[in-house]
Design an enzyme around this catalytic site. Structure first.
Site, PDB file in Angstrom:
ATOM      1  N   ASN A 346      30.557  74.297  33.660  1.00  0.00           N
ATOM      2  CA  ASN A 346      31.750  74.234  34.499  1.00  0.00           C
ATOM      3  C   ASN A 346      32.972  73.740  33.739  1.00  0.00           C
ATOM      4  OD1 ASN A 346      30.029  74.972  36.596  1.00  0.00           O
ATOM      5  ND2 ASN A 346      29.601  72.847  37.125  1.00  0.00           N
ATOM      6  N   HIS A 348      33.619  70.896  32.233  1.00  0.00           N
ATOM      7  CA  HIS A 348      33.981  69.485  32.250  1.00  0.00           C
ATOM      8  C   HIS A 348      32.777  68.671  31.801  1.00  0.00           C
ATOM      9  CE1 HIS A 348      32.543  69.953  36.540  1.00  0.00           C
ATOM     10  NE2 HIS A 348      31.796  68.955  36.122  1.00  0.00           N
ATOM     11  N   CYS A 383      36.433  64.230  33.789  1.00  0.00           N
ATOM     12  CA  CYS A 383      36.783  63.964  32.395  1.00  0.00           C
ATOM     13  C   CYS A 383      36.756  65.287  31.636  1.00  0.00           C
ATOM     14  CB  CYS A 383      35.818  62.961  31.775  1.00  0.00           C
ATOM     15  SG  CYS A 383      36.255  62.447  30.100  1.00  0.00           S
TER      16      CYS A 383
END
Length: 444
Positions: A346, A348, A383
């Site tokens: 995804n 991340h 993050c």
């Protein structure tokens, strides 16, 4: 000369006497040539002036492979075999196509669960390969098809009879253990994530990494982790087989929860439990969104009708809130940078990476003398790959204070340690997640 028992000495017969059985002995004078019918085709040599004796037909050697005549057809090779994970129901079966054996090697799997689909993987034929590729792409795009893939047939997991939970077994690999020769908490978290994804695929959700339904894909909605709580009572060692059961159920208007129970497959002992909360988020706006009735009908049809909790106890550790932490921290590890391997499909940082960052700021003497028993993480922000993260750790004073410094409190404090954690961006100080860990004394 040779001696015959009970007879006078007779001259040894020459080779010509064997060629002419009627001759009683060697004739005087030069030896006449043998008849033309016995004349060999080979050239005469010094040892055989008239050529070697005729060769007798030889019997076929019992261990020598017979040369196949050109008019005989070669039998097709059955090809490699595979066995699925349920020995009483499965066996070896050669690859067949339309009632005959394939002329090229292939792979076939026979399983009682998928008896109508015994065709296997016909990778030898270009047509079969193209059909298999098209079927796999259709399954990935549409959230699964009627015919299971090879991975689904070989996977050691399946839905239970009621179809409301999923169970799968895993072997602990050598690269999944740590310094204590047992599985790490990151390994446990990865297995929980794996069995959760496999459960979503088995009920027909998408295989794109988001475990979304048809309505969710139309609206651009995905699931994101809000909270994770793991308790490990006994860490499996290298070579142990862990059986994990998982199920999901409704949790409020904007989320769902997923629970796990880990068992040692050898004896059925419960070695761990875990629970998590997931919320629905718009993939484009990155904002939380309530679960609509259409999505609810698609998702919760596969969930238990009555609540089933991995932690049914009141006031259990999964319900405890994590307070806001302030500086200064007793222990810290600054400047942590995500690696490329830390990014998931995804784009991340994966949830398991945060666990490793939290443990980076644990003091070394705790690592040497204790092992992690419980970890709880509250996820606040995402993050990205170019962020810099600081890991902060605080000693949590809990049960020791209520015992007023007694001897039992000192002994309990030595055997059990609790810490609070905070991951934040190094630049602006925004909080990424909060955490709590509980450590027990390591048994030597």
């Amino acid at each position: 000369m040779r001696r015959v028992h009970g007879a006078p000495l007779l001259p040894s017969p020459s080779r010509s006497s064997f060629l002419s059985p009627c001759a009683p002995g060697p004739p005087p004078g030069p030896v006449p040539p043998p008849p033309s019918s016995y004349r060999p085709v080979q050239r005469p040599s010094r040892h055989h002036p008239h050529g070697p004796p005729p060769r007798r037909p030889c019997k076929p050697h019992p261990h020598r492979r017979r040369r196949r005549p050109a008019h005989e057809a070669r039998a097709p090779h059955p090809g490699p075999m595979l066995r699925c994970h349920t020995p009483p129901q499965c066996g070896r079966v050669p690859l067949r196509h339309h009632g005959r054996r394939e002329s090229a090697p292939g792979v076939a799997v026979r399983c009682a669960r998928w008896a109508p689909q015994v065709a296997g993987v016909e990778a030898a034929s270009p047509g079969h390969a193209a059909a298999a590729k098209a079927e796999a792409e259709a399954a990935r795009a549409g959230g699964g098809g009627a015919r299971p893939s090879l991975a689904e047939r070989l996977r050691l997991g399946s839905l239970l009879e009621d179809g409301l939970s999923y169970k799968e077994s895993f072997i602990v690999r050598c690269y999944e253990v740590g310094i204590n020769k047992t599985a790490t908490v990151e390994t446990i978290a990865n297995l929980l994530q794996e069995v959760g994804c496999n459960h979503a695929q088995s009920v027909g959700f998408s295989t794109d990494g988001f475990a979304t339904t048809t309505t969710m894909r139309k609206l651009g909605l995905i699931w994101v982790t809000n909270r994770m709580h793991i308790e490990i009572y006994k860490y499996p060692a290298w070579g142990d087989v862990v059986e994990i059961e998982t199920w999901c159920q409704e949790d409020g208007r904007i989320g769902t929860r997923r629970d796990w129970i880990l068992k040692d497959l050898a004896n059925g002992e419960v070695i761990g439990r875990a629970t998590s909360k997931w919320v629905m988020m718009n993939q484009n706006t990155r904002r939380l969104q309530r679960v609509s009735d259409d999505v609810r009908d698609e998702v919760f049809i596969h969930c238990p009708k009555t609540p089933r909790l991995a932690f049914p106890e009141e006031n259990n550790g999964s319900l405890k809130k994590i307070p806001i932490l302030s500086d200064p921290a007793q222990y810290s590890r600054l400047g942590l940078v995500p690696r490329r391997a830390d990014l998931d499909m995804n784009q991340h940082v994966n949830n398991v990476t945060y666990i490793g960052w939290v443990l980076e700021s644990i003091p070394q003497d705790i690592i040497d003398t204790h092992e992690l028993q419980t970890i709880t993480l509250d996820y606040r922000r995402e993050c990205q790959h170019d962020d810099i993260v600081d890991s902060l750790t605080y000693i949590e004073e809990g049960e020791g204070k209520s015992m007023n410094g007694s001897a039992s409190a000192a002994q309990h404090k030595e055997e059990r340690q609790q810490f609070l954690h905070c991951l934040r961006f190094a630049g602006n100080g925004d909080e990424i997640n909060r955490g709590r860990t509980v450590w027990r004394k390591l048994a030597r």
